[in-house]
Design a protein around this motif. Structure first.
Motif, PDB file in Angstrom:
ATOM      1  N   GLY A 143       1.258  19.824  -8.534  1.00  0.00           N
ATOM      2  CA  GLY A 143       2.243  19.297  -9.468  1.00  0.00           C
ATOM      3  C   GLY A 143       2.747  17.904  -9.175  1.00  0.00           C
ATOM      4  N   ALA A 144       1.976  17.078  -8.468  1.00  0.00           N
ATOM      5  CA  ALA A 144       2.422  15.707  -8.184  1.00  0.00           C
ATOM      6  C   ALA A 144       2.586  14.920  -9.485  1.00  0.00           C
ATOM      7  CB  ALA A 144       1.412  15.008  -7.278  1.00  0.00           C
ATOM      8  N   THR A 145       3.692  14.200  -9.596  1.00  0.00           N
ATOM      9  CA  THR A 145       3.921  13.330 -10.747  1.00  0.00           C
ATOM     10  C   THR A 145       3.758  11.855 -10.382  1.00  0.00           C
ATOM     11  OG1 THR A 145       6.303  13.327 -10.280  1.00  0.00           O
ATOM     12  CG2 THR A 145       5.470  14.971 -11.871  1.00  0.00           C
ATOM     13  N   HIS A 146       3.794  11.559  -9.088  1.00  0.00           N
ATOM     14  CA  HIS A 146       3.609  10.183  -8.619  1.00  0.00           C
ATOM     15  C   HIS A 146       3.058  10.222  -7.201  1.00  0.00           C
ATOM     16  CE1 HIS A 146       4.319   5.909  -7.867  1.00  0.00           C
ATOM     17  NE2 HIS A 146       4.883   6.260  -6.722  1.00  0.00           N
ATOM     18  N   ILE A 147       2.078   9.365  -6.929  1.00  0.00           N
ATOM     19  CA  ILE A 147       1.595   9.213  -5.557  1.00  0.00           C
ATOM     20  C   ILE A 147       1.451   7.730  -5.237  1.00  0.00           C
ATOM     21  CG2 ILE A 147       0.344  11.415  -5.565  1.00  0.00           C
ATOM     22  CD1 ILE A 147      -2.259   9.800  -5.705  1.00  0.00           C
ATOM     23  N   GLU A 148       1.657   7.428  -3.984  1.00  0.00           N
ATOM     24  CA  GLU A 148       1.452   6.074  -3.470  1.00  0.00           C
ATOM     25  C   GLU A 148       0.689   6.201  -2.164  1.00  0.00           C
ATOM     26  OE1 GLU A 148       4.698   3.031  -3.396  1.00  0.00           O
ATOM     27  OE2 GLU A 148       4.453   3.262  -1.213  1.00  0.00           O
ATOM     28  N   VAL A 149      -0.441   5.535  -2.078  1.00  0.00           N
ATOM     29  CA  VAL A 149      -1.303   5.612  -0.899  1.00  0.00           C
ATOM     30  C   VAL A 149      -1.092   4.366  -0.051  1.00  0.00           C
ATOM     31  CG1 VAL A 149      -3.655   5.879  -0.037  1.00  0.00           C
ATOM     32  CG2 VAL A 149      -2.989   6.944  -2.214  1.00  0.00           C
ATOM     33  N   GLN A 150      -0.694   4.560   1.193  1.00  0.00           N
ATOM     34  CA  GLN A 150      -0.438   3.453   2.100  1.00  0.00           C
ATOM     35  C   GLN A 150      -1.463   3.430   3.224  1.00  0.00           C
ATOM     36  OE1 GLN A 150       3.543   3.554   3.613  1.00  0.00           O
ATOM     37  NE2 GLN A 150       4.505   3.598   1.589  1.00  0.00           N
ATOM     38  N   HIS A 151      -1.932   2.233   3.546  1.00  0.00           N
ATOM     39  CA  HIS A 151      -2.822   2.032   4.689  1.00  0.00           C
ATOM     40  C   HIS A 151      -1.989   2.012   5.968  1.00  0.00           C
ATOM     41  CE1 HIS A 151      -4.565  -0.851   7.657  1.00  0.00           C
ATOM     42  NE2 HIS A 151      -5.653  -0.132   7.440  1.00  0.00           N
ATOM     43  N   VAL A 152      -2.384   2.794   6.957  1.00  0.00           N
ATOM     44  CA  VAL A 152      -1.725   2.780   8.259  1.00  0.00           C
ATOM     45  C   VAL A 152      -2.630   2.106   9.289  1.00  0.00           C
ATOM     46  CG1 VAL A 152      -0.668   4.178  10.081  1.00  0.00           C
ATOM     47  CG2 VAL A 152      -0.454   4.883   7.671  1.00  0.00           C
ATOM     48  N   THR A 153      -3.859   2.637   9.452  1.00  0.00           N
ATOM     49  CA  THR A 153      -4.835   2.011  10.350  1.00  0.00           C
ATOM     50  C   THR A 153      -6.227   2.167   9.750  1.00  0.00           C
ATOM     51  OG1 THR A 153      -5.158   4.072  11.622  1.00  0.00           O
ATOM     52  CG2 THR A 153      -3.487   2.539  12.431  1.00  0.00           C
ATOM     53  N   GLY A 154      -7.169   1.343  10.235  1.00  0.00           N
ATOM     54  CA  GLY A 154      -8.573   1.500   9.849  1.00  0.00           C
ATOM     55  C   GLY A 154      -8.920   0.868   8.514  1.00  0.00           C
ATOM     56  N   TRP A 155      -9.819   1.516   7.788  1.00  0.00           N
ATOM     57  CA  TRP A 155     -10.287   0.994   6.499  1.00  0.00           C
ATOM     58  C   TRP A 155      -9.105   0.720   5.576  1.00  0.00           C
ATOM     59  CZ3 TRP A 155     -13.906   5.627   6.989  1.00  0.00           C
ATOM     60  CH2 TRP A 155     -15.125   5.235   7.586  1.00  0.00           C
ATOM     61  N   SER A 156      -9.175  -0.399   4.854  1.00  0.00           N
ATOM     62  CA  SER A 156      -8.054  -0.756   3.987  1.00  0.00           C
ATOM     63  C   SER A 156      -8.533  -1.137   2.598  1.00  0.00           C
ATOM     64  CB  SER A 156      -7.231  -1.881   4.627  1.00  0.00           C
ATOM     65  OG  SER A 156      -8.050  -3.007   4.904  1.00  0.00           O
ATOM     66  N   LYS A 157      -7.976  -2.219   2.034  1.00  0.00           N
ATOM     67  CA  LYS A 157      -8.173  -2.553   0.620  1.00  0.00           C
ATOM     68  C   LYS A 157      -9.630  -2.772   0.260  1.00  0.00           C
ATOM     69  CE  LYS A 157      -5.066  -3.866  -2.120  1.00  0.00           C
ATOM     70  NZ  LYS A 157      -4.121  -3.077  -2.939  1.00  0.00           N
ATOM     71  N   GLU A 158     -10.356  -3.542   1.078  1.00  0.00           N
ATOM     72  CA  GLU A 158     -11.760  -3.832   0.756  1.00  0.00           C
ATOM     73  C   GLU A 158     -12.582  -2.553   0.720  1.00  0.00           C
ATOM     74  OE1 GLU A 158     -15.556  -6.463   2.430  1.00  0.00           O
ATOM     75  OE2 GLU A 158     -13.594  -6.586   3.419  1.00  0.00           O
ATOM     76  N   PHE A 159     -12.354  -1.668   1.675  1.00  0.00           N
ATOM     77  CA  PHE A 159     -13.071  -0.405   1.709  1.00  0.00           C
ATOM     78  C   PHE A 159     -12.687   0.468   0.524  1.00  0.00           C
ATOM     79  CE2 PHE A 159     -13.303   4.084   2.835  1.00  0.00           C
ATOM     80  CZ  PHE A 159     -14.603   4.200   3.305  1.00  0.00           C
ATOM     81  N   SER A 160     -11.388   0.525   0.219  1.00  0.00           N
ATOM     82  CA  SER A 160     -10.919   1.404  -0.855  1.00  0.00           C
ATOM     83  C   SER A 160     -11.491   0.984  -2.206  1.00  0.00           C
ATOM     84  CB  SER A 160      -9.390   1.408  -0.917  1.00  0.00           C
ATOM     85  OG  SER A 160      -8.887   0.141  -1.300  1.00  0.00           O
ATOM     86  N   SER A 161     -11.799  -0.293  -2.365  1.00  0.00           N
ATOM     87  CA  SER A 161     -12.346  -0.765  -3.642  1.00  0.00           C
ATOM     88  C   SER A 161     -13.757  -0.252  -3.885  1.00  0.00           C
ATOM     89  CB  SER A 161     -12.343  -2.301  -3.677  1.00  0.00           C
ATOM     90  OG  SER A 161     -13.246  -2.836  -2.725  1.00  0.00           O
ATOM     91  N   LYS A 162     -14.444   0.209  -2.839  1.00  0.00           N
ATOM     92  CA  LYS A 162     -15.806   0.731  -2.969  1.00  0.00           C
ATOM     93  C   LYS A 162     -15.831   2.229  -3.238  1.00  0.00           C
ATOM     94  CE  LYS A 162     -17.456  -2.577   0.527  1.00  0.00           C
ATOM     95  NZ  LYS A 162     -18.103  -2.689   1.863  1.00  0.00           N
ATOM     96  N   MET A 163     -14.671   2.884  -3.125  1.00  0.00           N
ATOM     97  CA  MET A 163     -14.647   4.333  -3.225  1.00  0.00           C
ATOM     98  C   MET A 163     -14.784   4.797  -4.667  1.00  0.00           C
ATOM     99  SD  MET A 163     -11.632   5.137  -0.445  1.00  0.00           S
ATOM    100  CE  MET A 163     -11.632   6.890  -0.769  1.00  0.00           C
ATOM    101  N   ASP A 164     -15.524   5.870  -4.849  1.00  0.00           N
ATOM    102  CA  ASP A 164     -15.754   6.441  -6.169  1.00  0.00           C
ATOM    103  C   ASP A 164     -14.671   7.472  -6.471  1.00  0.00           C
ATOM    104  OD1 ASP A 164     -16.802   7.201  -8.574  1.00  0.00           O
ATOM    105  OD2 ASP A 164     -18.412   8.423  -7.725  1.00  0.00           O
ATOM    106  N   ILE A 165     -13.485   6.973  -6.825  1.00  0.00           N
ATOM    107  CA  ILE A 165     -12.359   7.845  -7.135  1.00  0.00           C
ATOM    108  C   ILE A 165     -11.732   7.396  -8.441  1.00  0.00           C
ATOM    109  CG2 ILE A 165     -11.804   8.500  -4.763  1.00  0.00           C
ATOM    110  CD1 ILE A 165      -9.751   6.295  -4.723  1.00  0.00           C
ATOM    111  N   SER A 166     -10.987   8.278  -9.068  1.00  0.00           N
ATOM    112  CA  SER A 166     -10.438   8.001 -10.386  1.00  0.00           C
ATOM    113  C   SER A 166      -9.050   7.374 -10.348  1.00  0.00           C
ATOM    114  CB  SER A 166     -10.367   9.298 -11.207  1.00  0.00           C
ATOM    115  OG  SER A 166      -9.565  10.257 -10.547  1.00  0.00           O
ATOM    116  N   ILE A 167      -8.481   7.201  -9.157  1.00  0.00           N
ATOM    117  CA  ILE A 167      -7.137   6.629  -9.054  1.00  0.00           C
ATOM    118  C   ILE A 167      -7.236   5.111  -9.119  1.00  0.00           C
ATOM    119  CG2 ILE A 167      -5.059   6.464  -7.643  1.00  0.00           C
ATOM    120  CD1 ILE A 167      -5.879   9.054  -6.333  1.00  0.00           C
TER     121      ILE A 167
END
Length: 276
Positions: A143-167
């Motif tokens: 039942g999540a109505t809002h999510i925010e994904v934060q980078h803590v360590t490791g792979w970050s923005k450049e890596f996340s842009s390659k991921m096959d996800i719908s968010i």
């Protein structure tokens, strides 16, 4: 080393024994098995000669390719790395990425989903992507109505842009620009809103969830106690022995790794949000 040993069903083996596989044609696996039965203690030169005999009357170019592939698996074993030969027929029980399996590629078993194998080169990206996606599916189903994904360590923005996800990636404009980094310095990788999401159930077919006590606590908090806010951590910290050393050994053995190798990074992402 136990190459071409199919007496025990692949998926019933312990993870360490079935972690690495190479897919071959049925005829190639049968040739290896017949050789092992008759010449288990023979030298390498005799090995090649025996395989040639078992492969006849296979066309010469195919027989030579089979012998070279067998040499590759033996070579990997001589480096202390066990890989199993799996026939094309048995590989039908395994889930591969689109376009796979291909003969001669070294595949790595998914650590949580027993029927899934990824090419060596893409193993870490696809495995982390699968874990992150499951975390998001879990939260949406609860039942999540809002999510925010934060980078803590490791792979970050450049890596996340390659991921096959719908968010969608966070749109850093106007007021959002000022909040694209939290006071802690964590970078925001994604945000998403699920307006009108009234779901409140545990999804089926979860594989990572059963190994993540904190995910289970969030599910209990939501389902049993009406939790409204959550903070879930996605960790990917063990390389499972899939590293540059394995890539180097596979390359030395002249096995295909399935693309450009993406090495492991110890990664922690945090997902914050609210339930309906």
């Amino acid at each position: 080393m136990k190459e071409a040993e199919q007496e025990v069903d692949l998926l019933s083996r312990p993870y360490a024994e079935r972690q690495l596989i190479v897919v071959l044609s049925d005829a190639e696996v049968k040739a290896q098995q017949r050789y092992k039965e008759e010449q288990a203690e023979s030298g390498f030169r005799k090995t090649v000669k025996s395989l040639s005999r078992y492969l006849l009357p296979t066309p010469l170019i195919i027989a030579e390719a089979t012998i070279e592939l067998y040499k590759s698996i033996v070579n990997l074993g001589e480096q202390g790395i066990q890989a199993l030969s799996v026939s094309q027929s048995d590989a039908r029980e395994i889930k591969f990425p689109p376009g796979h399996p291909r003969f001669g590629v070294l595949y790595i078993a998914h650590p949580a989903a027993e029927k899934v194998y990824f090419p060596l080169a893409q193993f870490h990206r696809l495995t982390f992507e699968h874990k992150f996606s499951e975390a998001v599916i879990l939260l949406m189903s609860l039942g999540a109505t809002h999510i925010e994904v934060q980078h803590v360590t490791g792979w970050s923005k450049e890596f996340s842009s390659k991921m096959d996800i719908s968010i969608p990636q966070v749109n850093v404009e106007g007021e959002a620009a000022a909040s694209s980094k939290r006071s802690s310095g964590s970078e925001i990788l994604f945000t998403a809103n699920f307006n009108g999401n009234t779901a409140n159930e545990l999804p089926s077919n979860l594989v990572w969830f059963h190994h993540e006590p904190t995910w289970q606590q969030i599910a209990d908090g939501r389902l049993k106690y009406g939790m409204k806010d959550f903070s879930l951590t996605v960790r990917y910290e063990d390389d499972l022995g899939v590293n540059v050393g394995l890539k180097t050994a596979a390359t030395k053995a002249k096995l295909d790794i399935g693309g450009n190798f993406e090495d492991h990074q110890s990664t922690v992402w945090k997902i914050l949000g609210k339930f309906s």
